[in-house]
Design an enzyme around this catalytic site. Structure first.
Site, PDB file in Angstrom:
ATOM      1  N   SER A 206      35.681  38.012  49.137  1.00  0.00           N
ATOM      2  CA  SER A 206      35.921  36.984  50.140  1.00  0.00           C
ATOM      3  C   SER A 206      36.146  37.683  51.477  1.00  0.00           C
ATOM      4  O   SER A 206      37.063  38.490  51.612  1.00  0.00           O
ATOM      5  CB  SER A 206      37.162  36.182  49.716  1.00  0.00           C
ATOM      6  OG  SER A 206      37.513  35.230  50.683  1.00  0.00           O
TER       7      SER A 206
ATOM      8  N   LYS B 297      31.373  36.006  49.958  1.00  0.00           N
ATOM      9  CA  LYS B 297      31.868  34.687  50.408  1.00  0.00           C
ATOM     10  C   LYS B 297      32.396  34.847  51.826  1.00  0.00           C
ATOM     11  O   LYS B 297      33.214  35.722  52.095  1.00  0.00           O
ATOM     12  CB  LYS B 297      32.973  34.227  49.453  1.00  0.00           C
ATOM     13  CG  LYS B 297      33.920  33.168  49.976  1.00  0.00           C
ATOM     14  CD  LYS B 297      34.785  32.623  48.838  1.00  0.00           C
ATOM     15  CE  LYS B 297      36.227  32.392  49.256  1.00  0.00           C
ATOM     16  NZ  LYS B 297      37.072  31.907  48.138  1.00  0.00           N
TER      17      LYS B 297
ATOM     18  N   LYS C 233      34.493  33.245  54.918  1.00  0.00           N
ATOM     19  CA  LYS C 233      35.436  32.216  55.317  1.00  0.00           C
ATOM     20  C   LYS C 233      34.864  31.564  56.579  1.00  0.00           C
ATOM     21  O   LYS C 233      34.375  32.270  57.476  1.00  0.00           O
ATOM     22  CB  LYS C 233      36.792  32.845  55.624  1.00  0.00           C
ATOM     23  CG  LYS C 233      37.513  33.351  54.381  1.00  0.00           C
ATOM     24  CD  LYS C 233      37.934  32.182  53.488  1.00  0.00           C
ATOM     25  CE  LYS C 233      38.924  32.615  52.430  1.00  0.00           C
ATOM     26  NZ  LYS C 233      39.370  31.484  51.602  1.00  0.00           N
TER      27      LYS C 233
ATOM     28  N   ASP D 274      33.586  29.351  52.425  1.00  0.00           N
ATOM     29  CA  ASP D 274      34.843  28.689  52.068  1.00  0.00           C
ATOM     30  C   ASP D 274      35.534  28.223  53.347  1.00  0.00           C
ATOM     31  O   ASP D 274      35.887  29.041  54.202  1.00  0.00           O
ATOM     32  CB  ASP D 274      35.747  29.663  51.300  1.00  0.00           C
ATOM     33  CG  ASP D 274      37.032  29.013  50.790  1.00  0.00           C
ATOM     34  OD1 ASP D 274      37.227  27.801  51.020  1.00  0.00           O
ATOM     35  OD2 ASP D 274      37.836  29.724  50.158  1.00  0.00           O
TER      36      ASP D 274
ATOM     37  N   GLU E 226      32.754  25.809  49.643  1.00  0.00           N
ATOM     38  CA  GLU E 226      34.041  25.617  48.974  1.00  0.00           C
ATOM     39  C   GLU E 226      35.015  24.851  49.876  1.00  0.00           C
ATOM     40  O   GLU E 226      35.179  25.202  51.050  1.00  0.00           O
ATOM     41  CB  GLU E 226      34.596  27.008  48.646  1.00  0.00           C
ATOM     42  CG  GLU E 226      35.916  27.050  47.901  1.00  0.00           C
ATOM     43  CD  GLU E 226      36.344  28.491  47.596  1.00  0.00           C
ATOM     44  OE1 GLU E 226      35.502  29.422  47.706  1.00  0.00           O
ATOM     45  OE2 GLU E 226      37.519  28.692  47.253  1.00  0.00           O
TER      46      GLU E 226
ATOM     47  N   ASP F 151      38.358  23.857  45.520  1.00  0.00           N
ATOM     48  CA  ASP F 151      39.429  24.823  45.245  1.00  0.00           C
ATOM     49  C   ASP F 151      40.748  24.044  45.339  1.00  0.00           C
ATOM     50  O   ASP F 151      41.245  23.515  44.332  1.00  0.00           O
ATOM     51  CB  ASP F 151      39.332  25.974  46.272  1.00  0.00           C
ATOM     52  CG  ASP F 151      40.476  26.966  46.242  1.00  0.00           C
ATOM     53  OD1 ASP F 151      41.443  26.754  45.485  1.00  0.00           O
ATOM     54  OD2 ASP F 151      40.442  27.972  46.990  1.00  0.00           O
TER      55      ASP F 151
ATOM     56  N   LYS G 209      41.615  28.643  39.913  1.00  0.00           N
ATOM     57  CA  LYS G 209      42.692  29.605  40.157  1.00  0.00           C
ATOM     58  C   LYS G 209      43.810  29.209  39.211  1.00  0.00           C
ATOM     59  O   LYS G 209      44.399  28.136  39.372  1.00  0.00           O
ATOM     60  CB  LYS G 209      43.203  29.495  41.596  1.00  0.00           C
ATOM     61  CG  LYS G 209      42.317  30.157  42.617  1.00  0.00           C
ATOM     62  CD  LYS G 209      42.932  30.037  43.998  1.00  0.00           C
ATOM     63  CE  LYS G 209      41.916  30.445  45.048  1.00  0.00           C
ATOM     64  NZ  LYS G 209      42.344  30.065  46.395  1.00  0.00           N
TER      65      LYS G 209
ATOM     66  N   GLY H 126      40.855  33.768  43.690  1.00  0.00           N
ATOM     67  CA  GLY H 126      41.926  34.758  43.809  1.00  0.00           C
ATOM     68  C   GLY H 126      42.904  34.367  44.885  1.00  0.00           C
ATOM     69  O   GLY H 126      42.644  33.463  45.690  1.00  0.00           O
TER      70      GLY H 126
HETATM   71  O1  OSB Z   1      40.732  29.866  49.452  1.00  0.00           O
HETATM   72  O2  OSB Z   1      40.010  31.170  47.988  1.00  0.00           O
HETATM   73  C1  OSB Z   1      40.810  30.934  48.881  1.00  0.00           C
HETATM   74  C2  OSB Z   1      42.992  33.997  49.523  1.00  0.00           C
HETATM   75  C3  OSB Z   1      44.222  33.406  49.696  1.00  0.00           C
HETATM   76  C4  OSB Z   1      44.326  32.042  49.636  1.00  0.00           C
HETATM   77  C5  OSB Z   1      43.202  31.255  49.407  1.00  0.00           C
HETATM   78  C6  OSB Z   1      41.956  31.854  49.228  1.00  0.00           C
HETATM   79  C7  OSB Z   1      41.846  33.241  49.323  1.00  0.00           C
HETATM   80  C8  OSB Z   1      40.578  33.954  49.241  1.00  0.00           C
HETATM   81  C9  OSB Z   1      40.604  35.401  48.801  1.00  0.00           C
HETATM   82  O3  OSB Z   1      39.521  33.479  49.538  1.00  0.00           O
HETATM   83  C10 OSB Z   1      40.545  35.536  47.321  1.00  0.00           C
HETATM   84  C11 OSB Z   1      40.862  36.935  46.856  1.00  0.00           C
HETATM   85  O4  OSB Z   1      40.115  37.852  47.175  1.00  0.00           O
HETATM   86  O5  OSB Z   1      41.878  37.106  46.154  1.00  0.00           O
HETATM   87 MG    MG Z   2      39.144  28.818  48.511  1.00  0.00          MG
END
Ligand code: OSB
Ligand code: MG
Length: 370
Positions: free
Chosen positions: A137, A163, A165, A191, A216, A241, A265, A293
């Site tokens: 991510s 991915k 953001k 995302d 996402e 999510d 998650k 994650g």
């Molecule tokens: O939205 O998936 C998410 C990290 C913290 C809170 C929300 C998210 C995320 C990530 C990173 O996208 C996921 C990771 O690498 O652990």
């Molecule tokens: Mg997410």
């Protein structure tokens, strides 16, 4: 034979991130993590609470998780013991919400149970493979060149999927730039962490040109009906999510058509047992799932990688290597090999904190006797 829980240690650690991680809800420079260690008649068990320091991703936050664990969840555990970790979820059910805190407590008991029976998380949950393909991510950056450098680094490390953001003002252009530079074969998804509204449907539809695996959580956490409306306006598959906090939510989302893919998650849904129920439900409906994650240390990562090995996890997860997050992890690091992480095979999580490192990052500890 019941497992008697004699007490629980709540240990807070501060883990500096290798680089700031920016999302539509904030910037993280250090991970404030709550670890849970249960001491039972079967031995110890560890777990990581996924709550972040502020209630931005969801309503939970570290101080709140500590408080509800100390005041309500831990004291609810029967002094006479529990039959198995599966009983913990039922005992905690009268308390609403607080899925991340509940997940940590249940997972720690499950780790103790499995360590004593010699079974791994993967074997217990029903893993179908011994390694999992990994995605990464990538946070919002100050500029496109900076983003391309970051993606370049991850691609050369072997990540199987990227991915990005996104947020309003950082969506089509970064996606276009990554596609142009790395080509159409790169597995790519985005995302939004709930940063858009249905009014933005036309803007989001521009992403349809880029062959994304999924988008996402484009809309707010509780906008299940609007996600169903948006899904009809986009060719890019919608993945949820934040909106999915339970198997019941997953069932509702699937029947509404609010998503065609689910990011599971375990912490968000209250634990690995509920996560497995969502996996089973999604699989029965032909809905692909993948493991999300929360910037976990090796403790949370070990269990996530085990879950990601279940047969319905058909897309690469956000289960990146330890070095994507931390210079020094509190466990032996998870190291990517050929774009994959190995599923731990030892009893329970198959890993544990390294005492010296753990002590060095600890900011507070509290022992709660039952
Ligand atoms: O939205 O998936 C998410 C990290 C913290 C809170 C929300 C998210 C995320 C990530 C990173 O996208 C996921 C990771 O690498 O652990
Ligand atoms: Mg997410």
């Amino acid at each position: 034979m019941k497992t008697k829980i004699s007490g629980v240690e709540l240990r807070r650690i501060a883990m500096p991130l290798v680089a700031p991680f920016r999302t539509s809800f904030g910037v993280e420079t250090s991970r404030d993590v709550l670890l849970v260690r249960v001491v039972t008649s079967d031995g110890e068990g560890w777990a990581e609470c996924a709550a972040m320091s502020e209630p931005r991703y969801c309503s939970e936050y570290v101080d709140g998780a500590l408080d509800v664990l100390r005041k309500f969840l831990i004291p609810a555990l029967p002094t006479g013991g529990v039959d198995a970790a599966a009983a913990v979820g039922r005992i905690l059910e009268p308390f609403t919400g607080h899925h991340m805190a509940k997940s940590a407590l249940e997972s720690a008991v499950l780790d103790a149970q499995l360590r004593s029976s010699g079974e791994s998380f993967g074997s217990y949950l029903g893993a179908a493979r011994d390694r999992v393909p990994c995605g990464v991510s990538v946070g919002i950056m100050d500029s496109i060149p900076e983003l391309l450098d970051a993606v370049e680094g991850y691609v050369s490390e072997g990540y199987a999927r990227i991915k990005l953001k996104i947020e309003p003002g950082w969506d089509v252009e970064p996606v276009r730039a990554v596609r142009e530079r790395f080509g159409d074969d790169l597995l790519l998804q985005v995302d939004a962490n709930a940063a858009y509204t249905l009014v933005d449907a036309q803007q989001l539809a521009k992403l349809d040109d880029f062959g994304l695996l999924l988008i996402e959580q484009p809309l707010a956490n509780d906008d299940m009906v609007q996600h169903a409306q948006l899904a009809k306006l986009l060719r890019t598959p919608v993945c949820l999510d934040e909106s999915i906090e339970s198997a019941a939510d997953a069932a509702a989302a699937i029947s509404l058509g609010a998503c065609s893919i689910i990011n599971i998650k375990p912490a968000r849904v209250g634990g690995y047992l509920e996560a497995r129920r969502i996996h089973d439900l999604a699989r029965a409906h032909g809905i692909p799932v993948w493991c999300g994650g929360m910037l976990e240390t090796g403790i949370g990562r070990a269990a996530n990688v085990a879950l990601a090995a279940l047969p319905g996890f058909t897309l690469p997860g956000d289960t990146s290597g330890s070095n994507r997050y931390f210079a020094t992890d509190i466990t032996e690091p998870f190291v990517l090999s050929d774009g994959h992480l190995d599923v731990p095979t030892g009893p329970g999580l198959g890993t544990q904190p390294l005492p010296e490192i753990l002590d060095a990052v600890t900011t507070s500890r509290e022992w709660i006797a039952l």
